[in-house]
Design a protein around this motif. Structure first.
Motif, PDB file in Angstrom:
ATOM      1  N   ALA A   1       0.836  -1.200   0.000  1.00 45.59           N
ATOM      2  CA  ALA A   1       0.000   0.000   0.000  1.00 45.59           C
ATOM      3  C   ALA A   1       0.868   1.246   0.000  1.00 45.59           C
ATOM      4  O   ALA A   1       0.583   2.222  -0.701  1.00 45.59           O
ATOM      5  N   SER A   2       1.939   1.229   0.768  1.00 50.04           N
ATOM      6  CA  SER A   2       2.842   2.383   0.784  1.00 50.04           C
ATOM      7  C   SER A   2       3.434   2.627  -0.595  1.00 50.04           C
ATOM      8  O   SER A   2       3.599   3.775  -1.027  1.00 50.04           O
ATOM      9  N   LYS A   3       3.759   1.550  -1.303  1.00 46.32           N
ATOM     10  CA  LYS A   3       4.320   1.703  -2.665  1.00 46.32           C
ATOM     11  C   LYS A   3       3.300   2.372  -3.581  1.00 46.32           C
ATOM     12  O   LYS A   3       3.623   3.288  -4.348  1.00 46.32           O
ATOM     13  N   TYR A   4       2.031   1.915  -3.474  1.00 41.88           N
ATOM     14  CA  TYR A   4       1.003   2.511  -4.339  1.00 41.88           C
ATOM     15  C   TYR A   4       0.781   3.969  -3.990  1.00 41.88           C
ATOM     16  O   TYR A   4       0.608   4.810  -4.887  1.00 41.88           O
ATOM     17  N   PHE A   5       0.794   4.272  -2.693  1.00 43.43           N
ATOM     18  CA  PHE A   5       0.640   5.680  -2.299  1.00 43.43           C
ATOM     19  C   PHE A   5       1.781   6.521  -2.868  1.00 43.43           C
ATOM     20  O   PHE A   5       1.586   7.636  -3.345  1.00 43.43           O
ATOM     21  N   GLY A   6       2.982   5.979  -2.786  1.00 44.15           N
ATOM     22  CA  GLY A   6       4.131   6.730  -3.309  1.00 44.15           C
ATOM     23  C   GLY A   6       4.014   6.994  -4.800  1.00 44.15           C
ATOM     24  O   GLY A   6       4.327   8.093  -5.286  1.00 44.15           O
ATOM     25  N   LEU A   7       3.541   5.994  -5.531  1.00 42.17           N
ATOM     26  CA  LEU A   7       3.376   6.180  -6.977  1.00 42.17           C
ATOM     27  C   LEU A   7       2.339   7.252  -7.268  1.00 42.17           C
ATOM     28  O   LEU A   7       2.521   8.109  -8.145  1.00 42.17           O
ATOM     29  N   ALA A   8       1.238   7.197  -6.549  1.00 47.22           N
ATOM     30  CA  ALA A   8       0.181   8.178  -6.774  1.00 47.22           C
ATOM     31  C   ALA A   8       0.654   9.580  -6.424  1.00 47.22           C
ATOM     32  O   ALA A   8       0.406  10.544  -7.164  1.00 47.22           O
TER      33      ALA A   8
END
Length: 828
Positions: free
Chosen positions: A489-496
């Motif tokens: 989830a942290s990775k997806y947040f970072g991408l967004a």
């Protein structure tokens, strides 16, 4: 051999026979010989003709002194021995002869040839041979009488005469052929030249086949006759060749020129029997010489009388290097008047003008090397003269000569400077006013444009920022509700969040897009500009990308803004880097070209004429057809969010079109991209000669083994069938790993034909590994898009060939044959 045997020789042979131990032979002691045999022997010993008695079926040999001479070193060893052992070289002949004569036949052979050991040397010998039977009292044949007359000398004389006759016949035939083939007049004259015996005029002068006394008055003009007669008299007196160029009356009655030569034919007493001669038509040469003399006279008149200075200079090698100096080989009187330097012939420019010679050498050496004439003005500092000059190369180029025509324009130059000084203030005020007004108008237009763009982009940015804010806020709320230890989830947040940041940056770019940047064009040497960028490119693109250049040595100048051109090339290089994430090759190429109505629809938008092409190609991911159709549209990009604005290629297109050129895009998805920029040549409307290449011929193979590697099934299958049709034994592989395994299993493979771009292992990697394992392997690359020569420099060094798709079978056959016929030494 000499058949006149001396009595002493006859006695010696007779004594030898009398004391020979005949009891050891089938004949037995002499006392027991038949009376007829002893009578024949007595007569034979007195006969000077070489004669032998061959006793019995074995042919026991008895002979007289003449025959002993024929035996040579065999005598007396062969006395009393069987004939076959005495003459082993002729054993077969003698055996048949004995059988025939003992059966009652008489035999005669004329000039019979045998290769015999005569005194230790094997050589051909010829004989007249007479064989007759000898019978006893009861009529039974018990021996053969042989008479041998050597004819070797006669036969050899006859052979020499025959060879000489054959040689004379061949010489006569060659002479007749030479006379028939030549275009020269052929004639025969009497010893005193009073009578022309025969003349073949060959359409040049009148023929004669009968003796002709009035030839000199009919053939030679009256004012030439004394000179001809004098030359004839000298040749007769000295019995030497007659040779003279003189005028002659031609068959149509006109007067031409001939070069006549005749040689005396002498008899055995040294007297002249007749003269044989040939005369060449040199009328055209004489006309050309006359025209040349008139041309030289005209040149000399102009050379001496024109007001402009004129000289011819010849380049030489000097201490400063190859073609670093020149010497004046010709100068007219006006040279000194216009240049202010006298007596220049024979002087070197570096000795005449040591401080400024390098500049003059550079200008004229360029004319010599390129063959392009030049017109220019330059100050001759040594004398303070301003000269207006024109220079051109004197052909052929190997002469190393340049012709220079010039005049002194110092007074005009000074007048122009004075007028310039007088108008400087007015011109400066006019320029300042025009610049002020232009600046004001430009600022007004820019303000109006920026206002309109600002309204549009401001509204877009406003709405866009609102949406970004909603997204950003929503992400913050969601982040608080999601377990922070969730790495995914942290990775997806970072991408967004990264996407939001890049989108914000895009809004700032949109607001700045309306900047106006005027171009500042000037003549640009594209090779120098590209070479200057190489270090920056290699540093910026990283070590995974190889940068190659293929720069035309004679690339023309173009008229563009060099700063914008550098930005364009850098922009394209960055795009290429992004398309080659895993590494690859970037190639920058320059070439000269002349566009016309046949150059294709993509170039129809530019006027015909000379252009400089700059081609940037990569081995990256390429584009699909849909992407290609929109590649130049502003704001269109295929890069992920935050990686591109879509303004790069549209800026390239706008710059090139604004510079009077055209851009062509070619790309294949997964294969790479090529950008071709055509910029107008600066120096004018130079034309290029189009050289058509002769069509290739189909060269059949010889069942050599060839390996075909291509990741496209249909391409691999068709290429294999084409090679099989051409006579080769074909192996196929769908990729690099399979190709290497086949090479290991079948060492008889001589040639590898491989695609350049393939998944997993590309063509270059496959070739490198294959050559490392099999150094003698021949290589042929195939590639499916023009200009994308990712391996150009290596292919030149290693003699590796490239065949562009699509190709006809003749091209394939030619390339395959050339590759197979290239020696291993030249490849490595």
């Amino acid at each position: 051999m000499n058949n006149n045997t001396s009595p002493a020789r006859q006695d010696a042979v007779a004594d030898l026979i009398r004391h020979y131990p005949w009891e050891r032979t089938p004949l037995g002691p002499i006392a027991g010989w038949p009376e007829r045999l002893r009578g024949v022997m007595d007569a034979m010993l007195l006969d000077p003709v070489p004669t032998a008695i061959l006793w019995g079926r074995e042919g026991i040999l008895l002979y007289n002194a003449g025959y002993a001479d024929i035996c040579g070193h065999r005598h007396p060893r062969v006395l009393g021995t069987p004939l076959r052992e005495a003459w082993p070289e002729a054993a077969d002949f003698n055996g048949k002869m004995l059988d025939d004569v003992m059966a009652g036949q008489s035999l005669v052979f004329r000039d019979a040839c045998f290769k015999l050991d005569r005194d230790g040397v094997m050589r051909d010998s010829w004989f007249d041979l007479y064989y007759g039977p000898l019978a006893d009292a009861e009529g039974k044949v018990v021996a053969v009488k042989a008479t041998v007359v050597e004819t070797t000398e006669k036969v050899m004389v006859e052979q020499r005469l025959t060879a000489q006759q054959r040689e004379l016949t061949q010489v006569a035939a060659r002479l007749q052929g030479l006379a028939a083939a030549t275009s020269d007049v052929i004639y025969r004259m009497s010893p005193d030249w009073d009578v022309m015996c025969e003349l073949d005029g060959r359409g040049f002068i009148k023929d004669t086949q009968v003796p002709y006394r009035s030839w000199i008055t009919d053939y030679i003009p009256a004012d030439e006759q004394d000179r001809v007669n004098t030359a004839i008299a000298d040749a007769i007196r000295n019995k030497a060749m007659f040779e003279l160029e003189h005028r002659v009356r031609r068959i149509d009655g006109s007067i031409g020129w001939t070069l006549s030569r005749a040689i005396p034919m002498l008899n055995q007493h040294g007297d002249i029997e007749e003269w044989i001669g040939a005369a060449s038509d040199i009328s055209k040469r004489k006309q050309a010489e006359h025209a040349l003399r008139e041309s030289e006279q005209l040149f000399r008149t102009l050379f001496e009388s024109i007001d402009e200075g004129f000289c011819v200079i010849e380049f030489i090698d000097g201490p400063h290097g190859h073609l670093s100096d020149y010497v004046h080989v010709m100068a007219n009187p006006a040279y000194a008047i216009n240049a202010g330097i006298a007596n220049v012939v024979g002087q070197r420019v570096r000795e005449m003008l040591p401080l400024e010679a390098a500049g003059w050498v550079e200008i004229y050496r360029r004319v010599l090397l390129t063959g392009e004439p030049v017109r220019f003005q330059r100050e001759l500092v040594h004398t303070g003269r301003h000269l207006e000059l024109a220079a051109l190369r004197i052909e052929p180029a190997e002469r190393r000569q340049v012709a220079v025509l010039f005049r002194d324009v110092t007074q005009r130059h000074q007048t122009e400077l004075a007028l310039r000084d007088l108008n400087e203030t007015l011109e400066r005020r006019v320029v300042e006013e025009v610049e002020r007004r232009t600046h004001t108008e430009g600022a007004l237009r820019q303000a109006q444009k920026m206002e309109a763009v600002g309204q549009l982009t401001g509204g877009i940015a406003h709405d866009f920022n609102n949406m970004l804010a909603v997204v950003s806020n929503a992400l913050e709320l969601v982040r608080h509700r999601v377990e922070t230890s969730d790495e995914l989830a942290s990775k997806y947040f970072g991408l967004a969040e990264g996407g939001i940041t890049r989108a914000s940056d895009l809004t700032r770019r949109l607001l700045a897009f309306s900047r106006q940047q005027p171009l500042h064009p000037r003549p640009v040497p594209v090779n120098d500009l590209i070479s200057g960028l190489l270090l920056l490119l290699r540093h910026s693109l990283g070590g995974a990308i190889i940068v190659d250049t293929v720069l035309a040595a004679d690339a023309w100048l173009t008229y563009v803004d060099p700063n914008q051109l550098e930005n364009v090339i850098l922009n394209l290089a960055v795009n290429a880097r992004d398309a080659m994430a895993l590494g690859g090759r970037l190639t920058i190429e320059t070439r000269n070209c002349v566009l016309d109505e046949h150059s294709g629809p993509s170039l129809a938008a530019v006027p015909p004429g000379p252009y400089v092409a700059i081609v940037v190609s990569d081995t990256g991911s390429g584009m699909s057809p849909d992407v290609m159709t929109r590649a130049f549209d502003p704001f269109f990009t295929t890069k992920e969010v935050g990686r591109g604005t879509g303004l790069g290629l549209s800026q390239v297109y706008g710059f090139v079109r604004q510079s009077g050129g055209q851009v062509i895009l070619d790309s294949i998805s997964g294969k790479g991209t090529i950008i071709e920029m055509y910029l107008p040549r600066y120096t004018g409307n130079a034309s290029a000669e189009v050289v058509e290449k002769a069509p290739a011929e189909i060269v059949p193979g010889n069942l050599e083994a060839v390996l075909v590697t291509d990741d496209e099934d249909s391409v691999r299958m068709l290429l294999g069938e084409m090679l099989t049709y051409l006579g080769y034994r074909v192996f196929c592989a769908e990729g690099g790993a399979a190709a290497l395994q086949i090479l290991a299993d079948y060492p008889e493979i001589k040639l590898l034909v491989t695609d350049v771009l393939m998944p997993e292992m590309n063509g270059r990697e496959l070739v490198d590994e294959a050559l490392k394992r099999y150094p003698g392997l021949k290589i042929l690359f195939t590639t499916g898009y023009a200009g994308n020569v990712a391996l150009s420099s290596q292919m030149t060094e290693q003699h590796i060939r490239t065949l562009m798709k699509p190709f006809v079978i003749a091209d394939l056959a030619s390339h395959i044959r050339e590759a197979l016929d290239t020696s291993d030494k030249s490849l490595h």
